[in-house]
Design a protein around this motif. Structure first.
Motif, PDB file in Angstrom:
ATOM      1  N   LEU A  76       0.836  -1.207   0.000  1.00  0.00           N
ATOM      2  CA  LEU A  76       0.000   0.000   0.000  1.00  0.00           C
ATOM      3  C   LEU A  76       0.872   1.259   0.000  1.00  0.00           C
ATOM      4  O   LEU A  76       0.659   2.189  -0.791  1.00  0.00           O
ATOM      5  CB  LEU A  76      -0.918  -0.016   1.235  1.00  0.00           C
ATOM      6  N   LYS A  77       1.859   1.296   0.888  1.00  0.00           N
ATOM      7  CA  LYS A  77       2.749   2.470   0.951  1.00  0.00           C
ATOM      8  C   LYS A  77       3.458   2.669  -0.388  1.00  0.00           C
ATOM      9  O   LYS A  77       3.585   3.778  -0.881  1.00  0.00           O
ATOM     10  CB  LYS A  77       3.802   2.289   2.058  1.00  0.00           C
ATOM     11  N   GLU A  96      -6.591   4.630  -5.985  1.00  0.00           N
ATOM     12  CA  GLU A  96      -7.391   4.270  -4.811  1.00  0.00           C
ATOM     13  C   GLU A  96      -7.165   2.788  -4.504  1.00  0.00           C
ATOM     14  O   GLU A  96      -7.208   1.946  -5.397  1.00  0.00           O
ATOM     15  CB  GLU A  96      -8.879   4.530  -5.069  1.00  0.00           C
ATOM     16  N   ARG A 136     -11.780   8.967  -7.565  1.00  0.00           N
ATOM     17  CA  ARG A 136     -10.601   9.234  -8.391  1.00  0.00           C
ATOM     18  C   ARG A 136     -10.934  10.239  -9.500  1.00  0.00           C
ATOM     19  O   ARG A 136     -10.150  11.114  -9.820  1.00  0.00           O
ATOM     20  CB  ARG A 136     -10.088   7.916  -8.988  1.00  0.00           C
ATOM     21  N   TRP A 179      -2.439   5.489   5.649  1.00  0.00           N
ATOM     22  CA  TRP A 179      -1.820   5.533   4.325  1.00  0.00           C
ATOM     23  C   TRP A 179      -2.843   5.765   3.208  1.00  0.00           C
ATOM     24  O   TRP A 179      -2.572   5.499   2.039  1.00  0.00           O
ATOM     25  CB  TRP A 179      -0.975   4.268   4.089  1.00  0.00           C
ATOM     26  N   GLY A 180      -4.005   6.216   3.592  1.00  0.00           N
ATOM     27  CA  GLY A 180      -4.962   6.681   2.589  1.00  0.00           C
ATOM     28  C   GLY A 180      -5.705   5.586   1.849  1.00  0.00           C
ATOM     29  O   GLY A 180      -6.054   5.750   0.675  1.00  0.00           O
ATOM     30  N   ASP A 218       1.926   6.606  -7.041  1.00  0.00           N
ATOM     31  CA  ASP A 218       0.849   7.504  -7.472  1.00  0.00           C
ATOM     32  C   ASP A 218      -0.175   7.624  -6.345  1.00  0.00           C
ATOM     33  O   ASP A 218      -0.995   6.737  -6.137  1.00  0.00           O
ATOM     34  CB  ASP A 218       0.187   6.939  -8.749  1.00  0.00           C
ATOM     35  N   PRO A 219      -0.138   8.737  -5.604  1.00  0.00           N
ATOM     36  CA  PRO A 219      -1.034   8.879  -4.456  1.00  0.00           C
ATOM     37  C   PRO A 219      -2.514   8.888  -4.834  1.00  0.00           C
ATOM     38  O   PRO A 219      -3.379   8.691  -3.974  1.00  0.00           O
ATOM     39  CB  PRO A 219      -0.632  10.222  -3.845  1.00  0.00           C
ATOM     40  N   ASP A 220      -2.810   9.100  -6.119  1.00  0.00           N
ATOM     41  CA  ASP A 220      -4.223   9.153  -6.512  1.00  0.00           C
ATOM     42  C   ASP A 220      -4.824   7.791  -6.842  1.00  0.00           C
ATOM     43  O   ASP A 220      -6.024   7.682  -7.070  1.00  0.00           O
ATOM     44  CB  ASP A 220      -4.405  10.084  -7.716  1.00  0.00           C
ATOM     45  N   LYS A 271       1.115   4.165  -2.982  1.00  0.00           N
ATOM     46  CA  LYS A 271       0.859   5.581  -2.737  1.00  0.00           C
ATOM     47  C   LYS A 271       2.074   6.445  -3.080  1.00  0.00           C
ATOM     48  O   LYS A 271       1.933   7.609  -3.408  1.00  0.00           O
ATOM     49  CB  LYS A 271       0.418   5.804  -1.281  1.00  0.00           C
ATOM     50  N   LYS A 272       3.259   5.851  -2.951  1.00  0.00           N
ATOM     51  CA  LYS A 272       4.460   6.607  -3.319  1.00  0.00           C
ATOM     52  C   LYS A 272       4.550   6.745  -4.838  1.00  0.00           C
ATOM     53  O   LYS A 272       4.973   7.770  -5.348  1.00  0.00           O
ATOM     54  CB  LYS A 272       5.717   5.919  -2.771  1.00  0.00           C
TER      55      LYS A 272
END
Ligand SMILES: [Fe+2]
Length: 344
Positions: A66-67, A77, A122, A96-97, A73-75, A70-71
């Motif tokens: 997951l991390k 989902e 998104r 972590w969103g 592409d944080p967008d 997000k690194k």
């Protein structure tokens, strides 16, 4: 993403991987990975909108995947689908969103509806980024720290683009003590007036939102003359009068309803046809714009301005009455008097 969203299913168990693929295939473009390493490699090579992620897998643990996502592409989902949910792993995933958490055995309908929601989120994020770019391109005077603050607050506090716009308006108004809270007050009062005029719930909501955003076009103007003490030069006035059209242009990526947009465009039209930008007269002016127009003018009258002190409530009411039939719709003015009466 416009048509079919791309979903990457990450799960080490063949059974759940295939059943997810089978469930999602009719609605999405589906790819699968059997571990985290493969998933991260895939995301670096191919655009992905949504990831469904198992937590317990051999190799890189789900949370680390997951991390990693997000690194990259944080967008993107991420929806966790796992049989081993613990409070700690949930909290860590939220930190972590992660978009949502589904426990196995899952119900196909739940998975599809959660993914559809994440696709919508998104899409909103994309729209919002276009909107921000547009503002940043239009506005060379706007302090970038303001934008960053608004954006940051949005990320922290909400998921909806309208909440973001509200935060943005509030943040912009904060630049200047004279306009602090103006949009909020105009919005509240417009809502009350629309209620008094027996407008439908949908119309009231449109008016309330349009009132909130009516002056957003001013962010394209130079601060020095928005807050100028003396009167504006001819050129400054010409620029100032462009703010309703500027607002429409700025808000275009948000796909607001045509009625909302039209209220924003026409909030400075006058009943006698002497307003701007189109010189509409009487009932040609959308009712919502006539409502927002009078609430806007009233709030400006009862507030201090750089070039004058606030008028008293009774002075403002006399002024509204004097301008009824000229600047304001007489019927709307009459009903607005009742709203003000209620406030006493
Ligand atoms: Fe305005």
């Amino acid at each position: 993403m416009e048509d079919r969203a791309t979903v990457l299913v990450v799960d080490d168990e063949l059974g759940s991987r295939e059943s997810l693929r089978f469930t999602l295939k009719p609605s999405f473009d589906v790819y699968t990975s059997e571990d985290g390493e493969q998933a991260l490699r895939f995301i670096q090579q191919k655009p992905v909108d949504i990831v469904t992620l198992d937590l317990r897998m051999p190799g890189i643990p789900g949370i680390e995947v997951l991390k990693g996502i997000k690194k990259i592409d944080p967008d993107i989902e991420v929806i966790i689908i796992t049989a081993y949910a613990t409070v700690d792993s949930c909290l860590e995933a939220i930190r972590w969103g992660v978009f949502n958490y589904i426990t196995k055995p899952f119900h196909p309908i739940d998975v599809i509806s959660t993914i559809k929601k994440s696709v919508e989120k998104r899409r909103q994020t994309k729209t919002l980024k276009t909107f921000i770019k547009k503002i940043a391109a239009t506005e060379s005077h706007l302090d970038h720290r303001i934008m960053q603050f608004a954006q940051h607050k949005f990320v922290k506090s909400s998921n909806s683009q309208m909440d973001f716009v509200r935060v943005l308006v509030a943040t912009i108004e904060r630049r200047d003590p004279y306009t602090w809270g103006h949009s909020q007050r105009v919005s509240q009062q417009s809502f009350l007036l629309a209620e008094r005029l027996h407008l439908s719930g949908e119309e009231r909501a449109q008016i309330q939102l349009a009132a909130y955003l009516h002056d957003i076009g001013k962010i394209g103007l130079n601060d020095t003359y928005i807050y100028k003490r003396g009167s504006l030069t001819k050129l400054e006035w010409t620029m100032m009068k462009k703010h309703p059209e500027m607002a429409v242009e700025l808000l275009s990526p948000l796909a607001l309803s045509p009625s909302t947009i039209s209220i924003i465009r026409h909030h400075h039209e006058h009943f006698d046809g002497k307003g701007y930008p189109d010189g509409l007269r009487g009932k040609e002016i959308p009712l919502g714009a006539r409502i927002v127009g009078i609430c806007d003018a009233y709030d400006a009258m009862i507030s201090d301005r750089p070039y004058r002190k606030a008028l008293s409530k009774s002075q403002s009411i006399s002024e509204l009455k004097r301008c009824s039939g000229l600047q304001f719709d007489p019927e709307v003015t009459g009903v607005f008097m009742e709203v003000l009466e209620d406030e006493r």
